[in-house]
Design a protein around this motif. Structure first.
Motif, PDB file in Angstrom:
ATOM      1  N   ARG A 111      30.118  36.700  36.785  1.00 50.27           N
ATOM      2  CA  ARG A 111      29.875  35.128  36.892  1.00 50.27           C
ATOM      3  C   ARG A 111      28.312  34.953  36.879  1.00 50.27           C
ATOM      4  N   GLU A 112      27.660  34.280  35.712  1.00 47.04           N
ATOM      5  CA  GLU A 112      26.558  34.119  35.560  1.00 47.04           C
ATOM      6  C   GLU A 112      25.754  33.015  36.308  1.00 47.04           C
ATOM      7  N   ASN A 113      26.829  31.673  36.264  1.00 45.43           N
ATOM      8  CA  ASN A 113      26.243  30.640  36.738  1.00 45.43           C
ATOM      9  C   ASN A 113      27.510  30.027  37.524  1.00 45.43           C
ATOM     10  N   VAL A 114      27.237  28.613  37.897  1.00 43.79           N
ATOM     11  CA  VAL A 114      28.236  28.105  38.718  1.00 43.79           C
ATOM     12  C   VAL A 114      29.599  27.422  37.765  1.00 43.79           C
ATOM     13  N   ARG A 115      29.103  27.201  36.499  1.00 43.28           N
ATOM     14  CA  ARG A 115      30.317  26.837  35.665  1.00 43.28           C
ATOM     15  C   ARG A 115      31.262  27.753  35.510  1.00 43.28           C
ATOM     16  N   ASP A 116      30.818  29.340  35.497  1.00 48.67           N
ATOM     17  CA  ASP A 116      31.818  30.321  35.233  1.00 48.67           C
ATOM     18  C   ASP A 116      32.753  30.341  36.478  1.00 48.67           C
ATOM     19  N   ILE A 117      32.016  29.959  37.521  1.00 48.74           N
ATOM     20  CA  ILE A 117      32.666  30.176  38.825  1.00 48.74           C
ATOM     21  C   ILE A 117      33.762  28.921  39.002  1.00 48.74           C
ATOM     22  N   ILE A 118      33.527  27.795  38.376  1.00 48.18           N
ATOM     23  CA  ILE A 118      34.347  26.474  38.341  1.00 48.18           C
ATOM     24  C   ILE A 118      35.529  26.940  37.459  1.00 48.18           C
ATOM     25  N   ASN A 119      35.174  27.470  36.311  1.00 50.55           N
ATOM     26  CA  ASN A 119      36.413  27.696  35.287  1.00 50.55           C
ATOM     27  C   ASN A 119      37.204  28.806  35.864  1.00 50.55           C
ATOM     28  N   SER A 120      36.852  29.658  36.476  1.00 44.02           N
ATOM     29  CA  SER A 120      37.561  30.806  36.860  1.00 44.02           C
ATOM     30  C   SER A 120      38.381  30.490  38.230  1.00 44.02           C
ATOM     31  N   LEU A 121      37.886  29.470  39.074  1.00 49.73           N
ATOM     32  CA  LEU A 121      38.433  29.091  40.150  1.00 49.73           C
ATOM     33  C   LEU A 121      39.809  28.049  39.543  1.00 49.73           C
TER      34      LEU A 121
ATOM     35  N   ALA B 149      41.467  28.310  36.694  1.00 43.49           N
ATOM     36  CA  ALA B 149      42.407  28.811  36.205  1.00 43.49           C
ATOM     37  C   ALA B 149      43.283  29.751  37.224  1.00 43.49           C
ATOM     38  N   ARG B 150      42.651  30.274  38.270  1.00 39.14           N
ATOM     39  CA  ARG B 150      43.500  30.887  39.164  1.00 39.14           C
ATOM     40  C   ARG B 150      44.416  29.910  40.336  1.00 39.14           C
ATOM     41  N   ARG B 151      43.661  28.736  40.332  1.00 35.15           N
ATOM     42  CA  ARG B 151      44.370  27.718  41.192  1.00 35.15           C
ATOM     43  C   ARG B 151      45.676  27.238  40.167  1.00 35.15           C
ATOM     44  N   ASP B 152      45.449  26.754  39.124  1.00 40.26           N
ATOM     45  CA  ASP B 152      46.764  26.579  38.283  1.00 40.26           C
ATOM     46  C   ASP B 152      47.603  27.731  38.238  1.00 40.26           C
ATOM     47  N   ALA B 153      47.151  29.184  38.152  1.00 36.03           N
ATOM     48  CA  ALA B 153      48.232  30.036  38.280  1.00 36.03           C
ATOM     49  C   ALA B 153      48.918  30.328  39.513  1.00 36.03           C
ATOM     50  N   LEU B 154      48.305  29.635  40.691  1.00 36.75           N
ATOM     51  CA  LEU B 154      48.987  29.790  41.870  1.00 36.75           C
ATOM     52  C   LEU B 154      49.967  28.675  42.085  1.00 36.75           C
ATOM     53  N   GLY B 155      49.599  27.642  41.283  1.00 33.25           N
ATOM     54  CA  GLY B 155      50.527  26.739  41.169  1.00 33.25           C
ATOM     55  C   GLY B 155      51.837  26.887  40.311  1.00 33.25           C
ATOM     56  N   TYR B 156      51.490  27.646  39.411  1.00 34.92           N
ATOM     57  CA  TYR B 156      52.756  28.083  38.363  1.00 34.92           C
ATOM     58  C   TYR B 156      53.629  29.152  39.197  1.00 34.92           C
ATOM     59  N   ALA B 157      53.017  30.243  39.977  1.00 31.27           N
ATOM     60  CA  ALA B 157      53.844  30.910  40.782  1.00 31.27           C
ATOM     61  C   ALA B 157      54.480  30.052  41.932  1.00 31.27           C
ATOM     62  N   HIS B 158      53.947  29.124  42.631  1.00 32.54           N
ATOM     63  CA  HIS B 158      54.614  28.540  43.675  1.00 32.54           C
ATOM     64  C   HIS B 158      55.797  27.464  42.958  1.00 32.54           C
TER      65      HIS B 158
ATOM     66  N   PHE C  72      51.303  34.503  34.961  1.00 34.70           N
ATOM     67  CA  PHE C  72      50.868  33.161  35.456  1.00 34.70           C
ATOM     68  C   PHE C  72      49.378  32.998  34.720  1.00 34.70           C
ATOM     69  N   MET C  73      48.678  34.083  34.906  1.00 36.51           N
ATOM     70  CA  MET C  73      47.079  33.866  34.363  1.00 36.51           C
ATOM     71  C   MET C  73      47.247  33.444  32.925  1.00 36.51           C
ATOM     72  N   ILE C  74      47.805  33.877  32.026  1.00 38.05           N
ATOM     73  CA  ILE C  74      47.932  33.769  30.752  1.00 38.05           C
ATOM     74  C   ILE C  74      48.353  32.323  30.527  1.00 38.05           C
TER      75      ILE C  74
END
Length: 213
Positions: free
Chosen positions: A3-13, A15-24, A142-144
């Motif tokens: 992750r080179e900048n904060v924007r990359d971190i935001i996009n990563s988070l 995606a993972r948050r939505d993946a957790l939502g799909y799993a739940h 879920f990530m896909i």
């Protein structure tokens, strides 16, 4: 991936948050399905007992049927306990809370050129929480699904803001392609109490301009 900048971190988070939502959501659907089966079988067993007593049916079939139904209920309940739906859902909920907190913190630092150390530490903790909350075999699907959903959202947002920019610049719109919008407002939930409608937006003839927005 680095992750080179904060924007990359935001996009990563995101995606993972939505993946957790799909799993739940998937776990809740499975749990609800088992509960519905238990309810239906319980009602069937109770009805059978009532009919047997009312009609004084003492044959072997009517004597064994309630036992078999109750055994089936016990088996389904044991299977639900074995799959640990409440525990897994609680784990996903806790991980989602951690990701949401880290995402909010990252958005507060969105304009920073360098990723703060404390934000990177929280990001790593969020990754660990996500990885432990979902089984590796399920995380990929879920990530896909999450990535596809985010891409579709970004595309629709771009179309929306482009349309606003064109309208503000008094650029003529040749046509508006819009799907039929059903049930715009629900009278039971919206304070305006607007009736449900099916609205179809017709195409605007070429050369017409949007005024008085």
């Amino acid at each position: 991936m680095i992750r080179e900048n904060v924007r990359d971190i935001i996009n990563s988070l995101r995606a993972r948050r939505d993946a957790l939502g799909y799993a739940h959501e998937k776990l809740k659907q499975d749990s609800d399905s088992y509960n519905k089966v238990i309810i239906l079988v319980s009602l069937g067993a109770g009805m059978l007992e009532s009919v047997k007593m009312r009609l004084e049916l003492n044959t072997a079939v009517f004597a064994l049927a309630p036992i078999l139904l109750n055994s089936g209920i016990a088996g389904i309940s044991a299977l639900m306990k074995f799959r640990s739906y409440p525990t897994r859902m609680e784990s996903i909920t806790q991980a989602s809370s951690l990701l949401n907190a880290t995402l909010q913190k990252a958005r507060n630092h969105a304009n920073d050129e360098v990723i703060p150390e404390d934000l990177m530490n929280d990001y790593n903790a969020s990754l660990l929480a996500c990885e432990t909350a979902i089984y590796p075999s399920e995380r990929k699907s879920f990530m896909i699904q999450s990535h596809k959903n985010l891409i579709m959202i970004l595309k629709e947002e771009k179309k929306y803001y482009d349309a606003i920019a064109n309208a503000n610049d008094d650029i003529s719109i040749s046509s508006i392609s819009t799907d039929i919008i059903e049930n715009i407002l629900d009278t039971t939930t919206h304070p305006l109490k607007t009736t449900n409608k099916k609205i179809e937006l017709e195409s605007v003839e070429e050369g017409n301009e949007i005024d008085d927005l």
